[in-house]
Design a protein around this motif. Structure first.
Motif, PDB file in Angstrom:
ATOM      1  N   UNK A  97       0.839  -1.202   0.000  1.00 23.43           N
ATOM      2  CA  UNK A  97       0.000   0.000   0.000  1.00 23.43           C
ATOM      3  C   UNK A  97       0.877   1.256   0.000  1.00 23.43           C
ATOM      4  N   UNK A 128      -6.335  -4.967  -5.350  1.00 20.26           N
ATOM      5  CA  UNK A 128      -7.531  -5.237  -4.561  1.00 20.26           C
ATOM      6  C   UNK A 128      -8.485  -4.043  -4.623  1.00 20.26           C
ATOM      7  N   UNK A 129      -9.773  -4.323  -4.588  1.00 20.09           N
ATOM      8  CA  UNK A 129     -10.793  -3.300  -4.815  1.00 20.09           C
ATOM      9  C   UNK A 129     -10.757  -2.196  -3.768  1.00 20.09           C
ATOM     10  N   UNK A 130     -10.327  -2.560  -2.537  1.00 25.75           N
ATOM     11  CA  UNK A 130     -10.385  -1.573  -1.448  1.00 25.75           C
ATOM     12  C   UNK A 130      -9.306  -0.505  -1.565  1.00 25.75           C
ATOM     13  N   UNK A 131      -8.280  -0.720  -2.425  1.00 32.19           N
ATOM     14  CA  UNK A 131      -7.213   0.270  -2.571  1.00 32.19           C
ATOM     15  C   UNK A 131      -7.623   1.315  -3.624  1.00 32.19           C
ATOM     16  N   UNK A 132      -8.699   2.054  -3.320  1.00 29.82           N
ATOM     17  CA  UNK A 132      -9.246   3.015  -4.280  1.00 29.82           C
ATOM     18  C   UNK A 132      -8.242   4.108  -4.634  1.00 29.82           C
ATOM     19  N   UNK A 168      -9.147  -3.867 -11.247  1.00 28.99           N
ATOM     20  CA  UNK A 168      -9.569  -3.774  -9.854  1.00 28.99           C
ATOM     21  C   UNK A 168     -10.373  -5.026  -9.515  1.00 28.99           C
ATOM     22  N   UNK A 169      -9.959  -5.712  -8.461  1.00 23.93           N
ATOM     23  CA  UNK A 169     -10.551  -7.002  -8.118  1.00 23.93           C
ATOM     24  C   UNK A 169     -11.890  -6.838  -7.397  1.00 23.93           C
TER      25      UNK A 169
END
Lengths: 432, 164
Positions: A97, A128-132, A168-169
């Protein structure tokens, strides 16, 4: 003493992202210029092999060797793929991150050099989707690289063409396993695949594919620009380069730092993480994420590198340590991990799909005072069977057994006290 | 037939077709297509699922197999904002159970539940990669670090109803 820390040189204290202009002004894209059109792919591969770079995603496989299995002759005509694994989800791991959010161009430069080396024509960043925030920065950075001619057709007039995309997952830990990641990128359920064939030969859509971790790829252009000897000299022990180390749990200053590989564990925990919080003692720690074996205070003076931690009975894994303090229940700690792995099993292989929930149930019984003496035997049998490499397609289930088996070794008295006392002796004032 | 196709808007179809241009066969964009429709509608209904499957030349059953695999594809309606609560190891050490309990008290929802005013849905999520700031959670696309009961009160200050 000023350390040479290539990966975090553009990381600012406020963690604001380094843009293209600032990146290039600080020496960025020099590695790309040193590689493309100047060195042949074979020469680039040789530098990476000579550097002794090992994969930073957890397994530690030599990067140059991994790449050397990609077919390079004319028979390999057609698409080849490079995939960056930015699906950081290993419990207790928070290093990629930092690289993604603070210096997106570093990753892209590393990826272009890696793709050139294996002559891939398409590169993906699987994030991963949460790492916008990171996803947005990467998309912007890729657009700039197309404008500047670092991506697209005929990069730097060399005739080499590379396209790069972000995927994006949609969740699930198992996507970080490289063959599961490939299945997911193909739009399928993320079930890992049996190997062989290895992805280097038959990966994404049946084509030669390399999957590398973010931190691994961020090293590539530095090595090509500054040489294998420079990289080797960065390490304090037999391993080469620097490593992002992290510490979380009840320490004074949890965080993530780039340090020479082989830095002693004590220095990481006591100096960089500030030692234990007041009122807490160190009982043990997982050296590199949730699927590594516990080590104890007896191991504090070991060098944090692949070989040394391996000889001590654990793995360096992702290099991000999770601290077990004296007021947190080791049974509860392992139960949390086991419930995570049981939830995240893809469900394909029986030992993982059925075995992990069973282990989690036994641990739940022990933690909640319903444990029976024979449960210790049951857990030992599960470790033996589920932990064996080869009973499952991937390493999720064996990884899940690592903290359990070492907790049963180092904290056995805690398990037994739960069972004989019929209760958790940490429940007052602990993490619960 | 045309009714099923109409279950996707022109905008959704354009988004999905742009993805199809990058891949060797249509079903390869299954996850992107599900995410595009979910971004427009909040979740993926049976009708949407069938329409996407038709558009990708795959069976609805196969697409549902993909949709139900991924925890961030919602096959049931969710609230306006999804709260993703990290309950992995570092957050557990730092008290995520207390955070979950406080959310239950404040919003009246447990894991997998939606507030009666449809504003919030609470779901567990894999380690969010911010373990040095544990405990953490996300509300929508926003990450909240070092969460405690005080910051939780502010976070959902005006909101939340009780669970059904």
């Amino acid at each position: 003493m000023s350390l040479d820390l290539p990966l975090t040189r553009n990381v600012r204290p406020d963690r604001s992202p380094t843009d293209f202009a600032a990146y290039e002004a600080n020496g960025g894209y020099r590695g790309l210029r040193a590689a493309i059109g100047k060195l042949t792919p074979a020469e680039c591969l040789q530098v990476i092999k000579d550097s002794n770079l090992r994969g930073r995603g957890g397994a530690g496989f030599p990067t140059g060797m991994k790449w050397s299995f990609v077919p390079m002759d004319d028979a390999a005509a057609g698409h080849k793929y490079l995939i960056c694994n930015a699906d950081e989800m290993e419990p207790g791991t928070f290093k990629d991150r930092l690289l993604l959010e603070c210096d997106p161009h570093q990753l892209i430069e590393g990826m272009i050099c890696a793709a050139y080396t294996i002559q891939a024509d398409i590169a993906y960043i699987f994030i991963r989707a949460e790492y916008h925030r990171a996803e947005k920065l990467l998309r912007e950075a890729i657009a700039v690289c197309y404008e500047k001619g670092y991506l697209g057709r005929d990069i730097l007039g060399s005739g080499y063409r590379l396209d790069m995309q972000v995927h994006s997952s949609a969740g699930r830990y198992i996507c970080g396993e490289e063959t599961a990641l490939i299945s997911s990128l193909e739009g399928k359920r993320a079930n890992p695949r049996a190997k062989p064939p290895f992805p280097q030969v038959s990966g994404l859509w049946g084509r030669p594919t390399i999957v590398n971790n973010v931190e691994t790829l961020c090293n590539i252009h530095h090595i090509i620009e500054r040489g294998a000897d420079w990289f080797q000299a960065l390490g304090l022990t037999e391993d080469a380069g620097t490593k992002l180390y992290g510490v979380s749990g009840r320490v004074k200053k949890p965080g993530c730092w780039e340090l020479p590989i082989g830095t002693p564990i004590r220095e990481i925990i006591e100096r960089h993480a500030g030692g234990m919080e007041d009122g807490y003692q160190l009982r043990g720690f997982l050296p590199g994420g949730g699927s590594t074996d516990f080590l104890t205070p007896d191991h504090l003076d070991l060098a944090m590198d692949y070989g040394t931690i391996g000889k001590a009975g654990s793995r360096m894994g992702t290099g991000t340590m999770i601290i077990l303090d004296d007021k947190t229940c080791p049974v509860g700690f392992v139960k949390n991990l086991m419930e995570f792995f049981a939830r995240e099993s893809c469900g394909f292989c029986t030992p993982c799909r059925d075995g992990l929930p069973w282990s989690a149930q036994v641990l739940d019984d022990i933690e909640n005072g319903r444990g029976r003496p024979e449960d210790m035997h049951t857990l030992a049998r599960q470790v033996e069977f589920i932990g064996a490499i080869g009973n499952t397609h991937c390493a999720l289930a064996p990884g899940a057994m690592e903290p359990l088996q070492s907790a049963m070794k180092y904290f056995r008295e805690d398990f037994e006290r739960h069972i004989s006392g019929g209760a958790c002796h940490f429940c007052e004032g602990g993490a619960h | 037939m045309s009714e099923l196709i109409q279950a996707l808007s022109a905008q959704e179809i354009a988004g999905i077709d742009a993805e199809i241009a990058h891949v060797p066969y249509r079903s390869a964009v299954a996850i992107e297509a599900l995410k595009i429709v979910q971004a427009h509608r909040g979740w993926v209904s049976d009708e949407s699922l069938r329409a996407i499957a038709r558009h990708l030349h795959m069976s609805a059953e196969e697409l549902d197999g993909v949709a139900t695999f991924y925890n961030l594809i919602y096959r049931r309606p969710v609230g306006e904002q999804v709260i993703l609560l990290c309950n992995s190891i570092s957050c557990w050490i730092k008290g995520c159970d207390k955070i979950q309990k406080r959310i239950q008290e404040q919003l009246g929802i447990g894991l997998g539940e939606t507030t009666s005013d449809k504003r919030y849905t609470l779901l567990p999520v894999t380690c969010l990669g911010a373990c040095d700031k544990a405990p953490v959670l996300m509300v929508g696309e926003e990450l909240h670090e070092n969460v405690d009961t005080h910051s939780l009160s502010r976070l959902f200050d005006d909101g939340g109803g009780t669970s059904e």
